[in-house]
Motif scaffolding. Structure first.
Motif, PDB file in Angstrom:
ATOM      1  N   ASP A  61      68.254  79.137  83.402  1.00  0.00           N
ATOM      2  CA  ASP A  61      69.640  78.685  83.267  1.00  0.00           C
ATOM      3  C   ASP A  61      69.810  77.426  84.114  1.00  0.00           C
ATOM      4  O   ASP A  61      70.775  77.265  84.866  1.00  0.00           O
ATOM      5  CB  ASP A  61      70.596  79.806  83.715  1.00  0.00           C
ATOM      6  CG  ASP A  61      72.054  79.418  83.532  1.00  0.00           C
ATOM      7  OD1 ASP A  61      72.930  80.068  84.172  1.00  0.00           O
ATOM      8  OD2 ASP A  61      72.330  78.470  82.769  1.00  0.00           O
ATOM      9  N   ASP A 209      79.334  80.308  92.874  1.00  0.00           N
ATOM     10  CA  ASP A 209      79.183  80.588  91.450  1.00  0.00           C
ATOM     11  C   ASP A 209      79.724  81.981  91.098  1.00  0.00           C
ATOM     12  O   ASP A 209      79.327  82.976  91.715  1.00  0.00           O
ATOM     13  CB  ASP A 209      77.671  80.534  91.131  1.00  0.00           C
ATOM     14  CG  ASP A 209      77.392  80.547  89.660  1.00  0.00           C
ATOM     15  OD1 ASP A 209      77.775  79.584  88.989  1.00  0.00           O
ATOM     16  OD2 ASP A 209      76.790  81.523  89.195  1.00  0.00           O
ATOM     17  N   LYS A 306      84.584  80.106  73.107  1.00  0.00           N
ATOM     18  CA  LYS A 306      84.449  78.664  73.333  1.00  0.00           C
ATOM     19  C   LYS A 306      83.791  77.980  72.157  1.00  0.00           C
ATOM     20  O   LYS A 306      83.955  76.794  71.953  1.00  0.00           O
ATOM     21  CB  LYS A 306      83.635  78.415  74.594  1.00  0.00           C
ATOM     22  CG  LYS A 306      82.159  78.800  74.453  1.00  0.00           C
ATOM     23  CD  LYS A 306      81.394  78.456  75.684  1.00  0.00           C
ATOM     24  CE  LYS A 306      81.209  76.967  75.853  1.00  0.00           C
ATOM     25  NZ  LYS A 306      80.452  76.636  77.055  1.00  0.00           N
ATOM     26  N   ASP A 353      79.519  72.830  82.705  1.00  0.00           N
ATOM     27  CA  ASP A 353      79.717  73.924  81.740  1.00  0.00           C
ATOM     28  C   ASP A 353      80.721  73.565  80.655  1.00  0.00           C
ATOM     29  O   ASP A 353      81.016  74.395  79.784  1.00  0.00           O
ATOM     30  CB  ASP A 353      80.278  75.167  82.440  1.00  0.00           C
ATOM     31  CG  ASP A 353      79.294  75.806  83.390  1.00  0.00           C
ATOM     32  OD1 ASP A 353      79.749  76.464  84.350  1.00  0.00           O
ATOM     33  OD2 ASP A 353      78.076  75.635  83.182  1.00  0.00           O
ATOM     34  N   ARG A 439      77.770  73.201  76.406  1.00  0.00           N
ATOM     35  CA  ARG A 439      77.597  72.683  77.768  1.00  0.00           C
ATOM     36  C   ARG A 439      76.640  71.488  77.789  1.00  0.00           C
ATOM     37  O   ARG A 439      76.701  70.648  78.696  1.00  0.00           O
ATOM     38  CB  ARG A 439      77.066  73.793  78.677  1.00  0.00           C
ATOM     39  CG  ARG A 439      77.949  75.018  78.685  1.00  0.00           C
ATOM     40  CD  ARG A 439      77.620  75.986  79.798  1.00  0.00           C
ATOM     41  NE  ARG A 439      76.270  76.548  79.742  1.00  0.00           N
ATOM     42  CZ  ARG A 439      75.816  77.450  80.625  1.00  0.00           C
ATOM     43  NH1 ARG A 439      76.617  77.832  81.626  1.00  0.00           N
ATOM     44  NH2 ARG A 439      74.603  77.928  80.538  1.00  0.00           N
TER      45      ARG A 439
HETATM   46  O1  TEU Z   1      79.411  79.597  85.146  1.00  0.00           O
HETATM   47  C1  TEU Z   1      80.089  80.821  84.967  1.00  0.00           C
HETATM   48  C2  TEU Z   1      80.847  80.778  83.760  1.00  0.00           C
HETATM   49  O2  TEU Z   1      81.884  81.384  83.692  1.00  0.00           O
HETATM   50  C3  TEU Z   1      80.344  79.947  82.657  1.00  0.00           C
HETATM   51  O3  TEU Z   1      78.986  80.294  82.427  1.00  0.00           O
HETATM   52  C4  TEU Z   1      81.102  80.269  81.429  1.00  0.00           C
HETATM   53  O4  TEU Z   1      80.917  81.640  81.180  1.00  0.00           O
HETATM   54  C5  TEU Z   1      80.574  79.478  80.292  1.00  0.00           C
HETATM   55  O5  TEU Z   1      79.589  78.623  80.724  1.00  0.00           O
HETATM   56  C6  TEU Z   1      81.720  78.705  79.722  1.00  0.00           C
HETATM   57  O6  TEU Z   1      81.194  77.897  78.714  1.00  0.00           O
HETATM   58  C7  TEU Z   1      78.556  79.604  86.273  1.00  0.00           C
HETATM   59  C8  TEU Z   1      77.784  78.301  86.260  1.00  0.00           C
HETATM   60  O7  TEU Z   1      78.692  77.215  86.402  1.00  0.00           O
HETATM   61  C9  TEU Z   1      77.035  78.242  84.964  1.00  0.00           C
HETATM   62  O8  TEU Z   1      76.355  76.991  84.818  1.00  0.00           O
HETATM   63  C10 TEU Z   1      76.014  79.376  84.942  1.00  0.00           C
HETATM   64  O9  TEU Z   1      75.384  79.387  83.688  1.00  0.00           O
HETATM   65  C11 TEU Z   1      76.704  80.724  85.167  1.00  0.00           C
HETATM   66  O10 TEU Z   1      77.667  80.722  86.211  1.00  0.00           O
HETATM   67  C12 TEU Z   1      75.659  81.764  85.587  1.00  0.00           C
HETATM   68  O11 TEU Z   1      75.182  81.418  86.874  1.00  0.00           O
END
Ligand code: TEU
Length: 604
Positions: A61, A209, A306, A353, A439
């Motif tokens: 990720d 996070d 989304k 994101d 993203r």
């Molecule tokens: O994002 C958390 C999160 O809520 C997002 O993943 C959301 O669910 C989605 O991306 C919306 O499009 C954090 C980090 O910013 C993300 O990059 C990670 O993938 C995620 O946590 C897991 O660590």
């Protein structure tokens, strides 16, 4: 400065390292690349760099799956490189906020390899293991025997069977991101000690996070199943659990309270409500300084919502952000002076994101892109709270073009594609549906200049550049009057110098009109002087009539804002003129604003 509240006037710049600047010709950005570009950040005037994860990681990720919190992944460099970056930032009076990902680790972290090794391993209880549900006709571990109906944010179930130890483990995100068990004090202790060592190394704060997921509601039971969804929502079943405030207060006490300077903290909180945010950010509760909420970026519909792009409802967007301003508004005295903070906002349009701000909330047609990017920035930076600039946003970078599933890199998009095709959706239709909000739109390389690979790398980048890098890039904007970059520089400077912008109260006017954005900020100084800053923004190609007798002037007057009293007001910044020409363009409210133009006025 060192005053405890330095962070309230700060502007934060987010660096997504793999797409920022490559210096070792592997097509992936790295830490020396950030150090090389510090002059760019210094020119912009930002105070804090939030650095997305650079720790050791299998990169499932893109680094949000950490296998060693205290070493740097060779992809990005070494601990010596991070020390050099910290020194470079501090030498310029800037600060470093690291990304703290402790709701989960990588499945390759030694804690997890120990935990999964056997039910009796001392670290078994560092993660969340459950036996298979007994289902007639199914063997334990088979699909359908998961302990709850929860889905992963990255498609598929939130539980994966471990053959070796004969149980499922929980992962709200990918299979390679097992959730840590925060009920276990040994886990909390290990995390706090690791955080302390990063602070000892000179780091100035943390972006946390999905930190509101660390306290789960037990027992773990099925979540709500939306119509058409394959799985129940894990987020809704666990977000803002019963011990979340206890854990954050403990973290604050154990890690931050003893530090000489203020450790800046921002909690990323999918699903957080305004009422909860007022608790998380109330200074008297000593939890976190601010939170990232998701209401205005649609996560409230759940992660897969989304990928069903829908047009921006601007009136709803304005109302949503104004409601957040109200929820975290300061307490004021009878004269309107701020007497105490109740909470604090983080304000963002995009990050790694989200799709690019100008494509989602502005107008990325080449004729309108730069102007709408500048007006969007004025709107964001005139809100109360800390503004976040995502790398490339200061250049007005746009979404990219996806020609097929091979254009995508993000597991959230790729997994979604396979899940939808797996249930019969047309592949090209899924590729098209994901394009607006994937993203990956925000993860294309920063466009530094018009050379091959946009000055990002001498090698082919890990993900294709957006198609407009030759027109949209830093070399064409830094130091160029009227550019999107220079407009951002002026806004950052305004926050540093103007009390109404940085600390004043917030009021949204003409809320129902979705073609404009009118914001009034007020600050009553210690000596009783009152300053007002007014933003009027056109948020469509049609423009706004503002002169005497115009409908908009009448509507504003009906809300108590008489534009006639602003006839002599100073024009601080407009979107259609270079910053230094705003004042020379005259005073007061213009007769009209052309499409996507905006003006910031000030009067005392
Ligand atoms: O994002 C958390 C999160 O809520 C997002 O993943 C959301 O669910 C989605 O991306 C919306 O499009 C954090 C980090 O910013 C993300 O990059 C990670 O993938 C995620 O946590 C897991 O660590």
């Amino acid at each position: 400065g060192q005053e405890a509240d330095w962070w309230r006037r700060a502007v934060v710049y987010q660096v997504y390292p793999r797409s920022f600047q490559d210096t070792d010709a592997d097509g992936v950005g790295d830490i020396p690349g950030i150090t090389r570009r510090l002059d760019h950040l210094d020119a912009l005037g930002v105070d804090v760099v939030w650095l997305s994860p650079v720790y050791r990681s299998p990169q499932d990720d893109n680094g949000y799956d950490i296998s060693d919190y205290e070493d740097i992944d060779p992809l990005f460099g070494s601990l010596a490189d991070i020390d050099e970056l910290i020194a470079g930032l501090h030498a310029r009076g800037m600060r470093l906020v690291m990304d703290l990902v402790v709701n989960h680790t990588s499945d390759e972290h030694e804690w997890f390899t120990a935990s999964r090794s056997s039910k009796d391993d001392p670290r078994r209880d560092w993660y969340i293991w459950r036996p298979a549900r007994t289902v007639e006709g199914l063997e334990p571990g088979e699909p359908g025997t998961e302990p709850t109906n929860w889905g992963s944010a990255f498609s598929g179930p939130a539980w994966t069977w471990d053959e070796g130890s004969g149980e499922f483990y929980l992962h709200l995100f990918s299979v390679k991101q097992p959730d840590l068990n925060w009920e276990n004090p040994q886990v909390r202790r290990a995390v706090y000690e690791m955080m302390g060592r990063w602070l000892d190394r000179g780091v100035d704060g943390f972006r946390m996070d999905v930190i509101n997921l660390i306290s789960k509601t037990y027992p773990l039971v099925d979540g709500p199943l939306r119509p058409g969804a394959l799985y129940g929502s894990g987020f809704e079943a666990v977000a803002n659990g019963p011990r979340i405030h206890e854990f954050l207060a403990e973290m604050n006490r154990e890690v931050f309270a003893s530090r000489p300077g203020h450790v800046m903290t921002v909690g990323e909180m999918p699903g957080v409500t305004r009422a909860q945010a007022a608790l998380y950010t109330d200074p008297s509760r000593a939890e976190v300084d601010m939170v990232f909420q998701f209401e205005h970026v649609g996560l409230a519909d759940g992660p897969h919502g989304k990928f069903d792009p829908r047009p921006v409802d601007r009136a709803a967007l304005k109302a949503n952000l104004a409601a957040w301003q109200e929820a975290l508004a300061p307490q004021t005295d009878a004269q309107g002076a701020v007497v105490a903070e109740r909470g604090w906002n983080s304000n963002y349009w995009d990050n790694h994101d989200q799709p690019r701000a100008v494509s989602r909330f502005g107008d990325d047609d080449p004729a309108w892109r730069a102007l709408s990017a500048k007006t969007l920035a004025s709107v964001l930076h005139l809100h109360r709270g800390t503004p976040y600039i995502y790398q490339g946003e200061e250049l007005g970078q746009t979404n990219t073009v996806f020609t097929g599933i091979d254009s995508y890199r993000d597991l959230e998009s790729v997994n979604h594609f396979h899940e939808r095709v797996g249930v019969g959706d047309d592949p090209q239709a899924v590729v098209a549906a994901m394009a607006a909000n994937s993203r990956d739109n925000a993860r294309t390389p920063v466009q530094w200049d018009a050379s091959e690979h946009a000055g990002f790398s001498t090698a082919a980048p890990w993900i294709d550049l957006a198609p407009n890098a030759e027109e949209v890039n830093a070399a064409a904007q830094v130091g160029v009057p009227g550019s999107v970059f220079e407009h951002h520089r002026a806004l950052v400077s305004l926050r540093h110098t103007d009390d109404a912008v940085a600390l004043g109260t917030f009021r949204l006017l003409d809320a129902a009109d979705d073609a404009s954005w009118v914001i009034l900020r007020e600050h009553v100084g210690a000596q009783g002087g009152r300053e007002q800053v007014l933003l009027i923004a056109s948020c469509s190609r049609e423009g706004l009539a503002l002169g005497e007798g115009s409908a908009m002037r009448e509507r504003l007057a009906a809300e108590g804002l008489d534009l006639g009293r602003w006839a002599e007001a100073e024009r601080v910044l407009t979107a259609s003129l270079p910053a230094e020409q705003a004042g020379a363009s005259g005073a007061g409210v213009p007769e009209r604003l052309e499409g996507w133009d905006s003006v910031i006025l000030r009067r005392r």
